[in-house]
Design a protein around this motif. Sequence first.
Motif, PDB file in Angstrom:
ATOM      1  N   ALA A 127       0.811  -1.216   0.004  1.00 16.03           N
ATOM      2  CA  ALA A 127      -0.060  -0.029   0.085  1.00 16.03           C
ATOM      3  C   ALA A 127       0.779   1.289  -0.123  1.00 16.03           C
ATOM      4  CB  ALA A 127      -0.992   0.001   1.238  1.00 16.03           C
ATOM      5  N   GLY A 129       3.463   4.036  -2.364  1.00 15.98           N
ATOM      6  CA  GLY A 129       3.419   4.886  -3.633  1.00 15.98           C
ATOM      7  C   GLY A 129       3.197   4.169  -4.840  1.00 15.98           C
ATOM      8  N   ALA A 130       4.045   2.894  -5.182  1.00 15.62           N
ATOM      9  CA  ALA A 130       3.715   2.232  -6.311  1.00 15.62           C
ATOM     10  C   ALA A 130       2.237   1.448  -6.282  1.00 15.62           C
ATOM     11  CB  ALA A 130       4.771   1.187  -6.538  1.00 15.62           C
ATOM     12  N   ASN A 150      -1.655  -5.479   3.474  1.00 15.28           N
ATOM     13  CA  ASN A 150      -0.343  -4.576   3.980  1.00 15.28           C
ATOM     14  C   ASN A 150       0.014  -4.844   5.170  1.00 15.28           C
ATOM     15  OD1 ASN A 150       1.697  -2.794   2.864  1.00 15.28           O
ATOM     16  ND2 ASN A 150       0.808  -1.307   4.166  1.00 15.28           N
ATOM     17  N   ARG A 151       1.453  -4.776   5.468  1.00 18.46           N
ATOM     18  CA  ARG A 151       1.609  -4.775   6.989  1.00 18.46           C
ATOM     19  C   ARG A 151       1.159  -3.819   7.801  1.00 18.46           C
ATOM     20  NH1 ARG A 151       8.221  -3.807   7.248  1.00 18.46           N
ATOM     21  NH2 ARG A 151       7.456  -2.080   6.550  1.00 18.46           N
ATOM     22  N   THR A 152       1.259  -2.709   7.294  1.00 16.81           N
ATOM     23  CA  THR A 152       0.680  -1.518   8.197  1.00 16.81           C
ATOM     24  C   THR A 152      -0.701  -1.147   7.700  1.00 16.81           C
ATOM     25  OG1 THR A 152       2.672  -0.410   8.092  1.00 16.81           O
ATOM     26  CG2 THR A 152       0.938   0.940   8.977  1.00 16.81           C
ATOM     27  N   SER A 193       8.074  -4.174  -1.150  1.00 13.05           N
ATOM     28  CA  SER A 193       9.563  -4.417  -1.310  1.00 13.05           C
ATOM     29  C   SER A 193       9.899  -5.695  -0.961  1.00 13.05           C
ATOM     30  CB  SER A 193      10.442  -3.307  -0.503  1.00 13.05           C
ATOM     31  OG  SER A 193       9.781  -2.223  -0.301  1.00 13.05           O
ATOM     32  N   ILE A 217       6.463  -6.606  -9.060  1.00 15.30           N
ATOM     33  CA  ILE A 217       6.540  -5.024  -9.441  1.00 15.30           C
ATOM     34  C   ILE A 217       8.256  -4.907  -8.868  1.00 15.30           C
ATOM     35  CG2 ILE A 217       4.433  -3.994  -9.619  1.00 15.30           C
ATOM     36  CD1 ILE A 217       5.579  -2.040  -7.627  1.00 15.30           C
ATOM     37  N   GLY A 240       8.956  -7.427 -12.831  1.00 13.84           N
ATOM     38  CA  GLY A 240       8.902  -6.030 -12.411  1.00 13.84           C
ATOM     39  C   GLY A 240       9.767  -5.276 -13.408  1.00 13.84           C
ATOM     40  N   LEU A 244       9.032  -1.293 -15.087  1.00 14.72           N
ATOM     41  CA  LEU A 244      10.025  -0.428 -15.265  1.00 14.72           C
ATOM     42  C   LEU A 244      10.379   0.117 -16.813  1.00 14.72           C
ATOM     43  CD1 LEU A 244      12.373   0.818 -13.386  1.00 14.72           C
ATOM     44  CD2 LEU A 244      13.845  -0.901 -14.420  1.00 14.72           C
TER      45      LEU A 244
HETATM   46  N1  LIG Z   1       8.822  -2.174 -11.442  1.00 12.33           N
HETATM   47  C1  LIG Z   1       8.669  -0.780 -11.401  1.00 12.33           C
HETATM   48  O1  LIG Z   1       8.809   0.003 -12.495  1.00 12.33           O
HETATM   49  C2  LIG Z   1       8.560  -0.132  -9.971  1.00 12.33           C
HETATM   50  C3  LIG Z   1       8.098   1.078  -9.743  1.00 12.33           C
HETATM   51  C4  LIG Z   1       7.912   1.466  -8.421  1.00 12.33           C
HETATM   52  C5  LIG Z   1       8.411   0.573  -7.476  1.00 12.33           C
HETATM   53  N2  LIG Z   1       8.888  -0.546  -7.850  1.00 12.33           N
HETATM   54  C6  LIG Z   1       9.452  -1.540  -6.249  1.00 12.33           C
HETATM   55  O2  LIG Z   1       8.182  -1.702  -5.795  1.00 12.33           O
HETATM   56  C7  LIG Z   1       8.324  -1.717  -4.383  1.00 12.33           C
HETATM   57  C8  LIG Z   1       7.648  -0.813  -3.591  1.00 12.33           C
HETATM   58  O3  LIG Z   1       7.885   0.732  -4.019  1.00 12.33           O
HETATM   59  P1  LIG Z   1       7.163   1.859  -3.499  1.00 12.33           P
HETATM   60  O4  LIG Z   1       7.698   3.284  -4.186  1.00 12.33           O
HETATM   61  O5  LIG Z   1       5.547   1.606  -3.441  1.00 12.33           O
HETATM   62  O6  LIG Z   1       7.781   1.881  -1.841  1.00 12.33           O
HETATM   63  P2  LIG Z   1       6.980   2.288  -0.765  1.00 12.33           P
HETATM   64  O7  LIG Z   1       6.039   3.707  -0.965  1.00 12.33           O
HETATM   65  O8  LIG Z   1       8.245   2.502   0.259  1.00 12.33           O
HETATM   66  O9  LIG Z   1       6.134   1.117   0.026  1.00 12.33           O
HETATM   67  C9  LIG Z   1       6.714  -0.239   0.131  1.00 12.33           C
HETATM   68  C10 LIG Z   1       5.617  -1.216   0.549  1.00 12.33           C
HETATM   69  O10 LIG Z   1       6.312  -2.475   0.950  1.00 12.33           O
HETATM   70  C11 LIG Z   1       5.955  -2.779   2.122  1.00 12.33           C
HETATM   71  N3  LIG Z   1       7.112  -3.330   3.093  1.00 12.33           N
HETATM   72  C12 LIG Z   1       8.357  -2.900   2.900  1.00 12.33           C
HETATM   73  N4  LIG Z   1       9.116  -3.831   3.773  1.00 12.33           N
HETATM   74  C13 LIG Z   1       8.205  -4.690   4.030  1.00 12.33           C
HETATM   75  C14 LIG Z   1       8.224  -6.026   4.866  1.00 12.33           C
HETATM   76  N5  LIG Z   1       9.545  -6.100   5.247  1.00 12.33           N
HETATM   77  N6  LIG Z   1       7.411  -6.617   5.080  1.00 12.33           N
HETATM   78  C15 LIG Z   1       5.894  -6.540   4.644  1.00 12.33           C
HETATM   79  N7  LIG Z   1       5.771  -5.277   3.972  1.00 12.33           N
HETATM   80  C16 LIG Z   1       7.055  -4.435   3.790  1.00 12.33           C
HETATM   81  C17 LIG Z   1       5.487  -1.520   2.926  1.00 12.33           C
HETATM   82  O11 LIG Z   1       4.535  -1.951   3.972  1.00 12.33           O
HETATM   83  P3  LIG Z   1       4.213  -0.881   5.087  1.00 12.33           P
HETATM   84  O12 LIG Z   1       3.135   0.173   4.512  1.00 12.33           O
HETATM   85  O13 LIG Z   1       3.805  -1.643   6.378  1.00 12.33           O
HETATM   86  O14 LIG Z   1       5.644  -0.415   5.457  1.00 12.33           O
HETATM   87  C18 LIG Z   1       4.733  -0.914   1.697  1.00 12.33           C
HETATM   88  O15 LIG Z   1       3.352  -1.462   1.408  1.00 12.33           O
HETATM   89  C19 LIG Z   1      10.130  -1.450  -4.166  1.00 12.33           C
HETATM   90  O16 LIG Z   1      10.661  -2.534  -4.055  1.00 12.33           O
HETATM   91  C20 LIG Z   1      10.242  -0.633  -5.598  1.00 12.33           C
HETATM   92  O17 LIG Z   1      11.695  -1.049  -5.970  1.00 12.33           O
HETATM   93  C21 LIG Z   1       8.877  -1.029  -9.001  1.00 12.33           C
END
Ligand SMILES: NC(=O)c1ccc[n+]([C@@H]2O[C@H](COP(=O)([O-])OP(=O)(O)OC[C@H]3O[C@@H](n4cnc5c(N)ncnc54)[C@H](OP(=O)(O)O)[C@@H]3O)[C@@H](O)[C@H]2O)c1
Length: 273
Positions: A127, A129-130, A150-152, A193, A217, A240, A244
Amino acid sequence: MAKSFAVIGDPIDHSLSPNIHSAAFRELNLDSSYIGYRIPKGELEGGIEGLKKIKINGFNITIPHKIEMMKYLDKMDESCSIIGAVNTVVNNEGVLKGYNTDMDGFLEPLKKRNITIQNSKVLLLGAGGAARAIVAGIAKEKAANIDIVNRTIEKANNLSEFARKLGLSAKVKKIESIDTTIEDYDIIINATSIGLKDEPSPISFEGINEKTVVYDIVYTPMNTDFIKKAKLKNAIIIYGYEMLLGQATRAFEIWHEIKAPYNAMKKSLLGGF
Ligand SMILES: NC(=O)c1ccc[n+]([C@@H]2O[C@H](COP(=O)([O-])OP(=O)(O)OC[C@H]3O[C@@H](n4cnc5c(N)ncnc54)[C@H](OP(=O)(O)O)[C@@H]3O)[C@@H](O)[C@H]2O)c1
C-alpha cells in the motif's frame, strides 16, 4: 540542441534509468544525456533550483521524493493529480509540468499480453506509492474488485478508501486469510518491497492455476521467490522489469515526442541482470 535529463532520488547509484534512456539515445542518435543525481531527503528544493539553473529538459523522480515533488510543480497532468505522486517532469523554460508514468507502465505488460482487467478479481500486496499508481490503473480498467493486504493496516485502509473514490470496490484483507481464498483471484500483484533482499514470498500460491496472472513489481532480482513459486503453478508471469520499462518508455515519449525504441531499451535493461 543537446538535451539533458536526470533521475533524482536517494539512493540513486543503482538506478537503471540512466542505462535505459542512454540506450534509447544511442539507438536513435539523439544528442541527449541522462544522469543519476542524488538529492537527499530534505534537500529537494535546492536540488530542483540547481536543475533549473542548468536548464535540464526533464527528470524522473524516485524514492523518497515522489510525493514532495508535487509542491514544486507549476502544472500537472491528470495522471499525476489523480495518483498524488509524480515520477516524470518536463521543464519548459523554468515551468515544471508533472506526470506519473507508473500507472501506464504498470498496465502496459498486461495490455501487451491481451489480459483483460475488466471484471477481474485482483489481490494487491502493498500500500505504498507504487501500489497507489497500480490501484489507479486497476480502477481505470474497471476490475470487478480489489483486495488489499499490507503490513501497516492504516495504509491499506487509506488505499482502499482511495480505490473506492475511483469507483473500484475494495476490501482490506489479512495476509493469514489469503492462502485459503487464493483461487478467487484472477490477478495477484506484489507491490511491496518483499523480494528485494531475497525474502520469501508472503503467500504460497497453493490453489492458483495456469490462468492466474502473477505480477511482481520488484525488479531486482528478476526471479524473486514470489515469481519462482508462481512459476511452479504454471501461472502467467509478469516481471517487475516490464513495468520499469513501461514507465521509462512512456517518460521518453513525453520528453521527446517520438516513439520510444522499446527493444533497445529492453536490451540495455536485461543486459544489466
Ligand atoms: N517495476 C517498477 O517499475 C517499480 C516502480 C515502482 C516501485 N517498484 C518497486 O516496488 C516496491 C515498492 O515501491 P514503493 O515506491 O511503493 O515503496 P513504498 O512507498 O516505500 O512502499 C513499500 C511497501 O512495501 C511494504 N514493505 C516494505 N518492507 C516490508 C516487509 N519487510 N514486510 C512487509 N511489507 C513490507 C510496505 O509496507 P508498510 O506500509 O507496512 O511499510 C509498503 O506497502 C519497491 O521494491 C520498488 O523498487 C517497482
